[in-house]
Design a protein around this motif. Sequence first.
Motif, mmCIF file in Angstrom:
data_model
loop_
_atom_site.group_PDB
_atom_site.id
_atom_site.type_symbol
_atom_site.label_atom_id
_atom_site.label_comp_id
_atom_site.label_asym_id
_atom_site.label_seq_id
_atom_site.Cartn_x
_atom_site.Cartn_y
_atom_site.Cartn_z
ATOM 1 N N LYS A 1 17.124 28.419 102.619
ATOM 2 C CA LYS A 1 18.159 27.697 101.856
ATOM 3 C C LYS A 1 18.094 26.192 102.124
ATOM 4 N N ILE A 2 17.941 25.825 103.388
ATOM 5 C CA ILE A 2 17.934 24.400 103.750
ATOM 6 C C ILE A 2 16.737 23.694 103.132
ATOM 7 N N PHE A 3 15.562 24.279 103.266
ATOM 8 C CA PHE A 3 14.328 23.680 102.751
ATOM 9 C C PHE A 3 13.963 24.373 101.447
ATOM 10 N N ASP A 4 14.705 24.053 100.417
ATOM 11 C CA ASP A 4 14.567 24.697 99.112
ATOM 12 C C ASP A 4 13.435 24.039 98.323
ATOM 13 N N ASP A 5 12.226 24.203 98.802
ATOM 14 C CA ASP A 5 11.042 23.629 98.170
ATOM 15 C C ASP A 5 9.915 24.635 98.350
ATOM 16 N N ALA A 6 9.399 25.151 97.258
ATOM 17 C CA ALA A 6 8.386 26.202 97.318
ATOM 18 C C ALA A 6 7.113 25.760 98.025
ATOM 19 N N THR A 7 6.895 24.438 98.148
ATOM 20 C CA THR A 7 5.683 23.962 98.822
ATOM 21 C C THR A 7 5.890 23.764 100.323
ATOM 22 N N PHE A 8 7.110 23.977 100.802
ATOM 23 C CA PHE A 8 7.411 23.754 102.220
ATOM 24 C C PHE A 8 7.287 25.070 102.985
ATOM 25 N N PRO A 9 6.256 25.192 103.840
ATOM 26 C CA PRO A 9 6.077 26.449 104.583
ATOM 27 C C PRO A 9 7.047 26.557 105.758
ATOM 28 N N ILE A 10 7.426 27.768 106.075
ATOM 29 C CA ILE A 10 8.284 28.040 107.228
ATOM 30 C C ILE A 10 7.537 29.044 108.100
ATOM 31 N N TRP A 11 7.296 28.665 109.333
ATOM 32 C CA TRP A 11 6.534 29.507 110.249
ATOM 33 C C TRP A 11 7.424 29.991 111.385
ATOM 34 N N PHE B 1 11.422 37.844 102.397
ATOM 35 C CA PHE B 1 11.308 36.403 102.231
ATOM 36 C C PHE B 1 10.168 36.029 101.289
ATOM 37 N N PRO B 2 10.224 34.797 100.727
ATOM 38 C CA PRO B 2 9.114 34.331 99.891
ATOM 39 C C PRO B 2 7.840 34.180 100.718
ATOM 40 N N ASP B 3 6.703 34.078 100.045
ATOM 41 C CA ASP B 3 5.406 33.995 100.720
ATOM 42 C C ASP B 3 5.281 32.801 101.656
ATOM 43 N N ARG B 4 6.085 31.774 101.448
ATOM 44 C CA ARG B 4 5.982 30.584 102.301
ATOM 45 C C ARG B 4 6.554 30.809 103.699
ATOM 46 N N VAL B 5 7.263 31.919 103.909
ATOM 47 C CA VAL B 5 7.785 32.273 105.239
ATOM 48 C C VAL B 5 6.760 33.190 105.888
ATOM 49 N N ARG B 6 6.183 32.718 106.989
ATOM 50 C CA ARG B 6 5.071 33.436 107.606
ATOM 51 C C ARG B 6 5.262 33.578 109.109
ATOM 52 N N LEU B 7 4.552 34.543 109.666
ATOM 53 C CA LEU B 7 4.572 34.784 111.107
ATOM 54 C C LEU B 7 3.250 34.328 111.694
ATOM 55 N N LEU B 8 3.317 33.478 112.711
ATOM 56 C CA LEU B 8 2.117 33.069 113.436
ATOM 57 C C LEU B 8 2.025 33.954 114.672
ATOM 58 N N ASP B 9 1.129 34.916 114.614
ATOM 59 C CA ASP B 9 0.971 35.907 115.678
ATOM 60 C C ASP B 9 0.043 35.366 116.760
ATOM 61 N N ASN B 10 0.618 35.100 117.922
ATOM 62 C CA ASN B 10 -0.165 34.605 119.059
ATOM 63 C C ASN B 10 -0.293 35.650 120.158
ATOM 64 N N THR B 11 -0.013 36.900 119.837
ATOM 65 C CA THR B 11 -0.056 37.937 120.870
ATOM 66 C C THR B 11 -1.465 38.173 121.392
ATOM 67 N N ASP B 12 -2.486 37.783 120.633
ATOM 68 C CA ASP B 12 -3.848 37.913 121.144
ATOM 69 C C ASP B 12 -4.046 37.041 122.387
ATOM 70 N N LEU B 13 -3.244 35.987 122.502
ATOM 71 C CA LEU B 13 -3.316 35.101 123.663
ATOM 72 C C LEU B 13 -2.329 35.487 124.755
ATOM 73 N N THR B 14 -1.128 35.874 124.354
ATOM 74 C CA THR B 14 -0.045 36.020 125.322
ATOM 75 C C THR B 14 0.130 37.423 125.870
#
Length: 138
Positions: A13-23, A63-76
């Motif tokens: 809602k806050i970043f209502d811009d389809a080009t703005f990714p949320i990770w 969520f829309p496609d711009r909301v993504r999960l950065l999976d770092n479990t391979d490291l942690t």
Amino acid sequence: KHQVAIFLGHMVKIFDDATFPIWMLTVNLPSTSTIPMCTSPFRRTNHHPCNDALFDLFATSPFPDRVRLLDNTDLTSPLVEEDDMRDASAVIAMRIFAIAGDQVKSWRNAGQKGIKDGLERNGNVQPNINYPIYHFNS
């Protein structure tokens, strides 16, 4: 899981811009390190319980496609020592730099760039946004 979904909904809602990714990043703790709020109703895996909840949330993501999960479990996940976690944090930072660089490249390729007066898209300047105070309880 529910609280993270609410938080991500607020971010959309806050970043209502389809080009703005949320990770969202996975929790950088070994699976054996838990605190009382990190209990999970999910089947235990070799991941931290909070990460199991994140994986479930993003597998069924509303969520829309711009909301993504950065999976770092391979490291942690395989790490136990605090010094090892610092090393993992440096690698995660490099991953974030690479993601940010790719995003800036795609924006520029689409004719979009940030300038002092705002955001320029295809020759048109949108003034800088003065974000209003956001009330999280709405």
